[in-house]
Design a protein around this motif. Structure first.
Motif, mmCIF file in Angstrom:
data_model
loop_
_atom_site.group_PDB
_atom_site.id
_atom_site.type_symbol
_atom_site.label_atom_id
_atom_site.label_comp_id
_atom_site.label_asym_id
_atom_site.label_seq_id
_atom_site.Cartn_x
_atom_site.Cartn_y
_atom_site.Cartn_z
ATOM 1 N N ASN A 97 5.546 -8.346 6.082
ATOM 2 C CA ASN A 97 4.122 -8.688 6.072
ATOM 3 C C ASN A 97 3.315 -7.698 5.237
ATOM 4 N N SER A 98 3.739 -6.414 5.254
ATOM 5 C CA SER A 98 3.034 -5.436 4.433
ATOM 6 C C SER A 98 3.247 -5.724 2.955
ATOM 7 N N ALA A 99 4.458 -6.159 2.582
ATOM 8 C CA ALA A 99 4.742 -6.468 1.188
ATOM 9 C C ALA A 99 4.007 -7.725 0.730
ATOM 10 N N LYS A 100 3.715 -8.637 1.673
ATOM 11 C CA LYS A 100 3.007 -9.867 1.312
ATOM 12 C C LYS A 100 1.492 -9.683 1.313
ATOM 13 N N TYR A 101 0.980 -9.020 2.378
ATOM 14 C CA TYR A 101 -0.468 -9.008 2.576
ATOM 15 C C TYR A 101 -1.078 -7.612 2.688
ATOM 16 N N GLY A 102 -0.258 -6.605 2.968
ATOM 17 C CA GLY A 102 -0.800 -5.298 3.290
ATOM 18 C C GLY A 102 -0.660 -4.277 2.185
ATOM 19 N N ALA A 103 -0.485 -3.013 2.587
ATOM 20 C CA ALA A 103 -0.510 -1.892 1.647
ATOM 21 C C ALA A 103 0.594 -1.980 0.606
ATOM 22 N N LEU A 104 1.763 -2.524 0.984
ATOM 23 C CA LEU A 104 2.867 -2.564 0.036
ATOM 24 C C LEU A 104 2.777 -3.719 -0.952
ATOM 25 N N SER A 105 1.693 -4.519 -0.864
ATOM 26 C CA SER A 105 1.507 -5.612 -1.810
ATOM 27 C C SER A 105 0.843 -5.132 -3.097
ATOM 28 N N ARG A 113 0.227 -1.540 -5.897
ATOM 29 C CA ARG A 113 0.769 -0.251 -6.289
ATOM 30 C C ARG A 113 -0.026 0.909 -5.706
ATOM 31 N N SER A 114 -1.304 0.655 -5.349
ATOM 32 C CA SER A 114 -2.133 1.731 -4.821
ATOM 33 C C SER A 114 -1.953 1.929 -3.318
ATOM 34 N N GLY A 115 -1.266 1.009 -2.661
ATOM 35 C CA GLY A 115 -1.090 1.072 -1.215
ATOM 36 C C GLY A 115 -0.152 2.186 -0.782
ATOM 37 N N GLN A 116 -0.374 2.707 0.419
ATOM 38 C CA GLN A 116 0.442 3.769 0.991
ATOM 39 C C GLN A 116 0.856 3.388 2.408
ATOM 40 N N LEU A 117 2.067 3.805 2.771
ATOM 41 C CA LEU A 117 2.575 3.544 4.120
ATOM 42 C C LEU A 117 3.168 4.830 4.667
ATOM 43 N N ALA A 118 2.767 5.198 5.861
ATOM 44 C CA ALA A 118 3.311 6.372 6.542
ATOM 45 C C ALA A 118 3.974 5.919 7.842
ATOM 46 N N ILE A 119 5.250 6.271 7.999
ATOM 47 C CA ILE A 119 5.995 5.948 9.219
ATOM 48 C C ILE A 119 6.391 7.274 9.865
#
Length: 495
Positions: free
Chosen positions: A391-399, A401-407
């Motif tokens: 879902n992140s790759a479709k609609y969220g931060a990973l969609s 290049r400027s998006g960031q994800l912290a786990i």
């Protein structure tokens, strides 16, 4: 029974003589083979098994003597009977030469039909009897070889059996005993003492002491065996347990056979005891494994069924892609678990497997200690991570290049807390309906694992917090501090 025909070779350069020989010999009922020259006769011999050769002495190119010498040089024809026919008066020297060349008889011309038939018949019958004897010898040799091989095999098997018995006794897996039914005397070999965990120096073999080593639940089997022998049974076999003096329980199989006197009364009982504890334990492990495999298969099928039932899409292609992605996520975690013999899976390994399809560079930051997850927990988190990544790759931060994800994750008091924080992507607003992701997270994490799944639909990006107990205890958790009613499928903000 009709006897087998033999081949008789007639060699002469004059067709009229050959025809005469055929007329004379046809009543013998044998196969007559014709050759009009010595060379032709040699060709026939190489292709056909010949019993008797009738050859004219005087032939052009290759006479009878020369032909006989060439025939005798071949190993196959050294014993083939040859009869010379001569139209001229031969001297004793010529006869001697003929016999040296291999002739067995001479027939002068004019030929007396009865004499020629008699001579040919004798040698044809001799050939037939010789072949029959050879066949019988071959059969006898084959039977001797077969019997010898059978005896050798039987001896080898007996030797191998004795070696196995000796090895089993030496390893403490087999023992033998003997019980004098009349006097009550017992005899145990070394293996028997070893199986029961007692020593010959300190243990007196008698019914009371032996019964004391039997498992209480199996004592009745001993009484039943004795009763069966008193009723006329000659052999008995049963499985039973023994309790060694140190308290260890061992499984054994016992086989007993009775010896009777002339009146049919039992006078002696002999038997063998085999320690089958390892086999029993292996069977228990196998049964446990079969139940575990069945349980896991049903769980996997149930998860797959839930995936298919709960997945929604407007297009068939989108539906197929969504189902395949979720099934593949389940397959990946199963691969990880199988490599560890279903002992568990590392959380970082699950995250790496879900990251593998994406080339995200430095958009993702991971932080947390090594955590070993139980199989059920690993399956649940694998599907949850798949939904979050998809879902992140479709609609969220990973969609973007400027998006960031912290786990980030941490463990405290056997409680795993995992934080999923997105930023820098499209604007986000809370969805209006629940999708597969939310329903699977809530059902699996909260109901099955006794944890919590919490969502915060911030405009700058989704914040998800998962709390999962690492022990096998489960509990019904209440709703999280965040709104858990939204869909895990993020929607782009519009306007």
């Amino acid at each position: 029974m009709d006897q087998e025909k033999v081949n008789i070779l007639l060699v002469d350069d004059q067709p009229a003589k050959l025809l005469a020989y055929e007329v004379i010999l046809k009543d013998l009922g044998e196969n007559l083979v014709i050759a009009s020259s010595g060379r032709e006769a040699l060709e026939v011999l190489l292709k056909t098994e010949i019993a008797v050769i009738l050859v004219d002495v005087c032939m052009p190119e290759l006479d009878g003597f020369e032909l006989a010498a060439m025939i005798r040089e071949h190993p196959r024809f050294q014993k083939t009977a040859m009869i010379f026919i001569s139209a001229i008066q031969v001297s004793d020297i010529d006869r001697l030469r003929g016999y040296e060349m291999g002739a067995v008889d001479y027939v002068p011309v004019p030929v007396v039909p009865e004499v020629l038939r008699a001579k040919i018949k004798v040698f044809a019958e001799l050939y037939r009897k010789t072949r029959e004897l050879e066949r019988l010898n071959h059969e006898l040799e084959d039977r001797v070889r077969a019997r010898t091989a059978e005896l050798e095999s039987s001896t080898a098997k007996l030797r191998e059996s004795e070696q196995r018995r000796s090895m089993a006794i030496a390893a403490g897996k087999m023992g033998s005993w003997d019980w004098d039914w009349v006097s009550g005397d017992w005899m145990w070999d070394e293996g028997q003492y070893r199986i029961f965990g007692v020593s010959a120096e300190r243990f007196e073999v008698n019914p009371a002491n032996v019964q004391a080593l039997l498992h209480p639940d199996d004592v009745d089997q001993l009484r039943k065996a004795i009763a069966e022998f008193n009723k006329g049974t000659r052999a008995y076999e049963t499985e039973f347990r023994i309790v060694r003096p140190d308290g260890e329980v061992r499984w054994c199989v016992g086989t007993a056979a009775a010896t009777v006197d002339q009146s049919g009364r039992v006078v002696r009982v002999s038997g063998v005891t085999v320690d089958i504890t390892e086999r029993k334990r292996a069977e228990e492990r196998q049964n446990l494994l079969a139940r575990e495999v069945d349980h896991r298969a049903k769980n996997a099928l149930a998860l797959a069924q839930s995936i298919v039932r709960l997945t929604r899409a407007d297009e068939v292609k989108d539906y197929v892609n969504a189902v395949e992605g979720r099934i593949n996520a389940l397959a990946r975690v199963h691969t990880i678990l199988s490599l560890s013999s279903w002992q568990g899976a590392e959380l970082s390994r699950l995250i790496d497997e879900e990251l593998a399809p994406y080339s995200l560079g430095d958009q993702i930051r991971l932080s947390g200690p090594e955590v070993q997850l139980l199989p059920a927990t690993a399956q649940t988190l694998a599907l949850a991570l798949h939904e979050l990544f998809t879902n992140s790759a479709k609609y969220g931060a990973l969609s973007t290049r400027s998006g960031q994800l912290a786990i980030d994750w941490q463990v405290e008091d056997e409680l795993l807390t995992l934080s999923w924080e997105e930023s820098g992507g499209p604007l986000v607003m809370a969805p209006k309906s629940r999708g597969f992701g939310t329903r699977s997270l809530l059902a699996s994490v909260e109901s099955q694992l006794g944890g919590q799944a919490q969502f915060d639909w911030r405009a700058e990006g989704l914040l998800c917090r998962l709390e999962v107990p690492l022990t096998r205890k489960t509990a019904t958790a209440g709703p999280g501090k965040f709104d858990s009613g939204g869909s895990a499928e993020l929607q782009r903000a519009s306007g």
